[in-house]
Enzyme design. Sequence first.
Site, PDB file in Angstrom:
ATOM      1  N   ALA A 165       0.808  -1.227   0.000  1.00  0.00           N
ATOM      2  CA  ALA A 165       0.000   0.000   0.000  1.00  0.00           C
ATOM      3  C   ALA A 165       0.838   1.273   0.000  1.00  0.00           C
ATOM      4  CB  ALA A 165      -0.928  -0.002   1.216  1.00  0.00           C
ATOM      5  N   ASN A 166       2.142   1.143  -0.050  1.00  0.00           N
ATOM      6  CA  ASN A 166       2.997   2.329   0.042  1.00  0.00           C
ATOM      7  C   ASN A 166       3.308   2.970  -1.303  1.00  0.00           C
ATOM      8  OD1 ASN A 166       4.496  -0.216  -0.148  1.00  0.00           O
ATOM      9  ND2 ASN A 166       6.315   1.080  -0.274  1.00  0.00           N
ATOM     10  N   GLY A 185       2.246   3.006  -5.926  1.00  0.00           N
ATOM     11  CA  GLY A 185       1.495   2.506  -7.063  1.00  0.00           C
ATOM     12  C   GLY A 185       0.010   2.362  -6.825  1.00  0.00           C
ATOM     13  N   GLY A 243      -1.572   0.246  -4.975  1.00  0.00           N
ATOM     14  CA  GLY A 243      -1.909   0.060  -3.570  1.00  0.00           C
ATOM     15  C   GLY A 243      -2.045   1.372  -2.822  1.00  0.00           C
ATOM     16  N   SER A 259      -2.664  -9.838 -13.717  1.00  0.00           N
ATOM     17  CA  SER A 259      -2.176  -9.051 -14.850  1.00  0.00           C
ATOM     18  C   SER A 259      -2.545  -9.755 -16.143  1.00  0.00           C
ATOM     19  CB  SER A 259      -0.652  -8.898 -14.775  1.00  0.00           C
ATOM     20  OG  SER A 259      -0.119  -8.423 -16.004  1.00  0.00           O
ATOM     21  N   TYR A 270       7.172 -14.076 -14.327  1.00  0.00           N
ATOM     22  CA  TYR A 270       6.142 -13.115 -13.912  1.00  0.00           C
ATOM     23  C   TYR A 270       4.778 -13.572 -14.420  1.00  0.00           C
ATOM     24  CZ  TYR A 270       3.438  -8.871 -13.270  1.00  0.00           C
ATOM     25  OH  TYR A 270       2.457  -7.983 -12.894  1.00  0.00           O
TER      26      TYR A 270
END
Length: 323
Positions: free
Chosen positions: A49-50, A52, A54, A179, A204
Amino acid sequence: MSTAVLIAAVVGGGVLLLMRRLFPRRKAVKLLQYPTDTMRGKTVIVTGANSGIGKALTGELLKLRARVIMACRDLRSAEDAAQDLKSQAGPEQGEVVIKHLDLASLRSVREFCEEINKEEPKIDVLVNNAGIYQCPYTKTEDGFEMQLGVNHLGHFLLTHLLLDLLKASSPSRIVVVSSKLYKYGHINFDDLNSETNYNKAFCYSQSKLANLLFTLELAHQLEGTEVTVNALTPGMVRTRLGRHVQIPLLAKPLFHLASLVFLRSPLEGSQTPLYLACSPEVEGVSGKCFANCEEEELMAKATDKQAAKKLWNISRRMVGLAE
């Protein structure tokens, strides 16, 4: 000097052409509007959450008066983000709680969940958002390939250890950020940990496909409860997720400019997870994937129930939930 400028122009032009080819039109995203007390009294956990998506999602939830638990690896960054968000949310806002969570460490995941289960009377929404993208080959604390470990296995254990509280808090929701790049991967059951060969792009995509198969099987496991789980693909968003991607130095300014033109902002990227966390339209909906706040049709490999069950069982063993 003229040679450097020429090289920059050629490389930058190539970047712009590539971006136009990949993303010919960036559709305008309509920002969601909900009554300001929509999430009052509700507790939401957001991983990563820090920054982007989030961070943007946390800001929107604060405006709706939610109590948001920012689950982050970098506490200093989380504190800076929280101060920034609180200054923007206005006088009538929710509450922010910062807690340490390193998804590359199953020990950290267990400690986080033990603390949550001990301190929190309820969890209304869990948003599995944090991720890592195309990093060099490294392993987690527990020996897992980093992208599989963080994007899938860390969240897999996190969700399992919070399920009892989510069930006790029902109706509750689980939101999984995947994604569209899942399309380019498959689950390599013969070498899930990429021990014999490592392709960062494939790994990924494999981890994002794993998110979708996890959502599919978890929805099946949760049938008969009032806990729903849905996934989403946010599109191409300007975040720090691509920090491991190597871009020629001279092309970086042009690439940045191109990203402003062709990629979504974090706020735009946060709209679908916000929709799944808040909207009454998805009350009771489970096991689906959404894009642009609408249900998305997935490729067959993302709806393969046998593969989902197989991955589920293997993942349980990998994180220590089963022998």
